[in-house]
Design a protein around this motif. Structure first.
Motif, PDB file in Angstrom:
ATOM      1  N   ILE A  47      40.010  38.201  38.082  1.00 61.04           N
ATOM      2  CA  ILE A  47      41.192  38.237  37.227  1.00 61.04           C
ATOM      3  C   ILE A  47      40.826  38.872  35.892  1.00 61.04           C
ATOM      4  N   ARG A  48      41.796  39.566  35.291  1.00 61.75           N
ATOM      5  CA  ARG A  48      41.640  40.032  33.918  1.00 61.75           C
ATOM      6  C   ARG A  48      42.100  38.901  33.006  1.00 61.75           C
ATOM      7  N   LEU A  49      41.214  38.461  32.129  1.00 63.69           N
ATOM      8  CA  LEU A  49      41.500  37.324  31.268  1.00 63.69           C
ATOM      9  C   LEU A  49      42.441  37.698  30.130  1.00 63.69           C
ATOM     10  N   LYS A  50      43.255  36.752  29.697  1.00 66.06           N
ATOM     11  CA  LYS A  50      44.145  36.979  28.564  1.00 66.06           C
ATOM     12  C   LYS A  50      43.350  37.261  27.295  1.00 66.06           C
ATOM     13  N   SER A  51      42.147  36.730  27.215  1.00 64.80           N
ATOM     14  CA  SER A  51      41.289  36.932  26.044  1.00 64.80           C
ATOM     15  C   SER A  51      40.553  38.266  26.074  1.00 64.80           C
ATOM     16  N   TYR A  54      36.897  40.261  32.134  1.00 63.60           N
ATOM     17  CA  TYR A  54      37.192  39.854  33.499  1.00 63.60           C
ATOM     18  C   TYR A  54      36.336  38.652  33.893  1.00 63.60           C
ATOM     19  N   ALA A  55      36.879  37.834  34.767  1.00 66.07           N
ATOM     20  CA  ALA A  55      36.133  36.741  35.377  1.00 66.07           C
ATOM     21  C   ALA A  55      36.213  36.888  36.883  1.00 66.07           C
ATOM     22  N   ALA A  56      35.112  36.560  37.548  1.00 65.87           N
ATOM     23  CA  ALA A  56      35.069  36.524  39.008  1.00 65.87           C
ATOM     24  C   ALA A  56      34.430  35.204  39.426  1.00 65.87           C
ATOM     25  N   VAL A  62      28.172  25.924  42.405  1.00 61.90           N
ATOM     26  CA  VAL A  62      29.322  25.029  42.319  1.00 61.90           C
ATOM     27  C   VAL A  62      30.511  25.885  41.879  1.00 61.90           C
ATOM     28  N   ILE A  63      30.826  26.843  42.737  1.00 66.80           N
ATOM     29  CA  ILE A  63      31.753  27.957  42.521  1.00 66.80           C
ATOM     30  C   ILE A  63      31.141  28.893  41.486  1.00 66.80           C
ATOM     31  N   GLY A  64      30.372  29.855  41.984  1.00 64.89           N
ATOM     32  CA  GLY A  64      29.637  30.772  41.125  1.00 64.89           C
ATOM     33  C   GLY A  64      30.561  31.610  40.254  1.00 64.89           C
ATOM     34  N   ALA A  65      30.127  31.891  39.020  1.00 67.39           N
ATOM     35  CA  ALA A  65      30.931  32.626  38.050  1.00 67.39           C
ATOM     36  C   ALA A  65      30.229  33.906  37.615  1.00 67.39           C
ATOM     37  N   ARG A  66      31.019  34.963  37.442  1.00 66.54           N
ATOM     38  CA  ARG A  66      30.550  36.238  36.885  1.00 66.54           C
ATOM     39  C   ARG A  66      31.540  36.655  35.801  1.00 66.54           C
ATOM     40  N   LEU A  67      31.024  37.245  34.727  1.00 68.13           N
ATOM     41  CA  LEU A  67      31.884  37.721  33.652  1.00 68.13           C
ATOM     42  C   LEU A  67      31.578  39.180  33.354  1.00 68.13           C
ATOM     43  N   THR A 129      42.144  23.285  36.694  1.00 69.18           N
ATOM     44  CA  THR A 129      42.812  24.101  35.689  1.00 69.18           C
ATOM     45  C   THR A 129      41.940  24.258  34.458  1.00 69.18           C
ATOM     46  N   SER A 130      42.249  25.324  33.694  1.00 68.23           N
ATOM     47  CA  SER A 130      41.490  25.636  32.479  1.00 68.23           C
ATOM     48  C   SER A 130      42.398  26.405  31.526  1.00 68.23           C
ATOM     49  N   ALA A 131      42.220  26.193  30.241  1.00 68.90           N
ATOM     50  CA  ALA A 131      42.983  26.943  29.247  1.00 68.90           C
ATOM     51  C   ALA A 131      42.450  28.352  29.066  1.00 68.90           C
ATOM     52  N   THR A 132      41.171  28.577  29.395  1.00 70.94           N
ATOM     53  CA  THR A 132      40.536  29.871  29.137  1.00 70.94           C
ATOM     54  C   THR A 132      40.117  30.623  30.386  1.00 70.94           C
ATOM     55  N   GLY A 133      39.958  29.926  31.506  1.00 66.05           N
ATOM     56  CA  GLY A 133      39.464  30.551  32.729  1.00 66.05           C
ATOM     57  C   GLY A 133      37.964  30.739  32.763  1.00 66.05           C
ATOM     58  N   LEU A 134      37.259  30.240  31.755  1.00 70.87           N
ATOM     59  CA  LEU A 134      35.815  30.449  31.668  1.00 70.87           C
ATOM     60  C   LEU A 134      35.045  29.319  32.348  1.00 70.87           C
TER      61      LEU A 134
END
Length: 323
Positions: A47-51, A54-56, A62-67, A129-134
């Motif tokens: 997703i393209r973040l509002k801030s 991008y986040a993937a 525990v649900i891997g994250a990429r920025l 849920t999250s306010a930032t998606g981070l």
């Protein structure tokens, strides 16, 4: 969907040489967008973040994250959660989540995911849920929908879509294929007693179709799904097929009119060149363009699963293709 590296680079090259479709496919499909940094991923949702940036999120950890700041260079950002919520252990011994889906609505980011064990449909889909998606900012809200061994579907691989003022979740893997239920927008969870709609399957067991993603383009809804087998490195046969419908609940048909409930689906992307087993896909919108995110197994790197990104283009009659 445990990621397994199964072949050495030498063996991978040998497999490539033996694949009869490789040369033709390499000419038919574009390579994914070149990226740098942390490329390893499985079942990506982007997703393209509002801030900005991008986040993937993906299967693994525990649900891997990429920025990423630009969608081209990606950094490892840890995990969505510091540790698994306790209820996950009802579905596997390791608290291992699969195949997340990331979306934004009502001022919050919503992260759906599945917990299960290989080869069983004792499974559940959860939401946070999250306010930032981070990563590190997610609050888990528990189960959205589940399946038992007595059910004819498998509650994994969630994907969210809004249609006609309602919120829907498609899901499914093997068993009888792709299903859909309506969600309560306030809670993000399945409407009590919701009808389980049937969207796609294969004619013969094991009904190898999974990982749905639904998007709207023009007046149609498009169902993207992964067919055949993942998770075996360069032995994987994953490919992405697509059908469309005037209604979000179907029936979905391919360009020949064959229903996806009868094994139909136009081939959108399959293994080509070094990019083997393309699947685990999602679709995201970025600056007015649709992008296909997926994983492939890199035959030039021991079959390591990596992030594939291709823009989607649409024909005059509304059929998608990768570019």
């Amino acid at each position: 969907m445990t990621v397994r590296r199964t072949l050495t680079a030498v063996a991978a090259a040998t497999v490539l040489a033996l694949l009869p479709h490789t040369a033709q496919a390499a000419e038919s499909y574009p390579a994914p967008r070149p990226i740098t940094g942390q490329q390893i991923i499985h079942d990506p949702t982007v997703i393209r973040l509002k801030s900005g940036g991008y986040a993937a999120y993906s299967t693994g950890g525990v649900i891997g994250a990429r920025l990423s700041k630009d969608g081209k260079h990606w950094d490892d950002a840890g995990n969505a959660f510091a540790e698994p919520p306790t209820w996950w252990y009802e579905y596997n011994d390791t608290g291992d989540p699969w195949a997340p889906d990331l979306s934004y609505r009502d001022g919050r980011y919503w992260l759906y995911y599945a917990v299960s064990s290989w080869g069983t449909n004792h499974s559940a889909i959860g939401v946070a849920t999250s306010a930032t998606g981070l990563p590190g900012t997610w609050t888990d809200h528990g189960k959205v929908f589940s399946s038992q061994t007595t059910d004819h579907w498998n509650a994994i691989d969630p994907a969210i879509v809004k249609a006609d003022g309602k919120l829907w979740m498609s899901f499914g893997s093997y068993w009888t294929g792709i299903r859909m239920v309506e969600l309560d927008p306030a809670t993000g969870k399945a409407v009590p007693g919701a009808t389980v709609h049937h969207l796609a399957t294969r004619p013969d067991a094991p009904y190898a179709v999974e990982g749905p993603a639904i998007v709207k383009h023009g007046r149609h809804y498009y169902l993207f799904a992964s067919y055949d087998a993942c998770c075996s490195g360069v032995n994987s046969t994953y490919k992405i097929r697509v059908g469309r419908s005037a209604s979000v609940t179907g029936p979905y048909v391919d360009s020949t009119g064959k229903p996806m409930l009868e094994g139909g689906g136009d081939l959108l992307l399959e293994g080509h060149g070094r990019f083997i087993g393309t699947g685990g896909q999602s679709v995201f919108r970025d600056r007015g363009e649709d992008w296909l995110a997926y994983h492939y197994y890199d035959a030039a790197d021991d079959g390591t699963p990596k992030l594939g990104l291709n823009r989607l283009s649409w024909t005059a009659d509304g059929r998608p293709s990768v570019r």
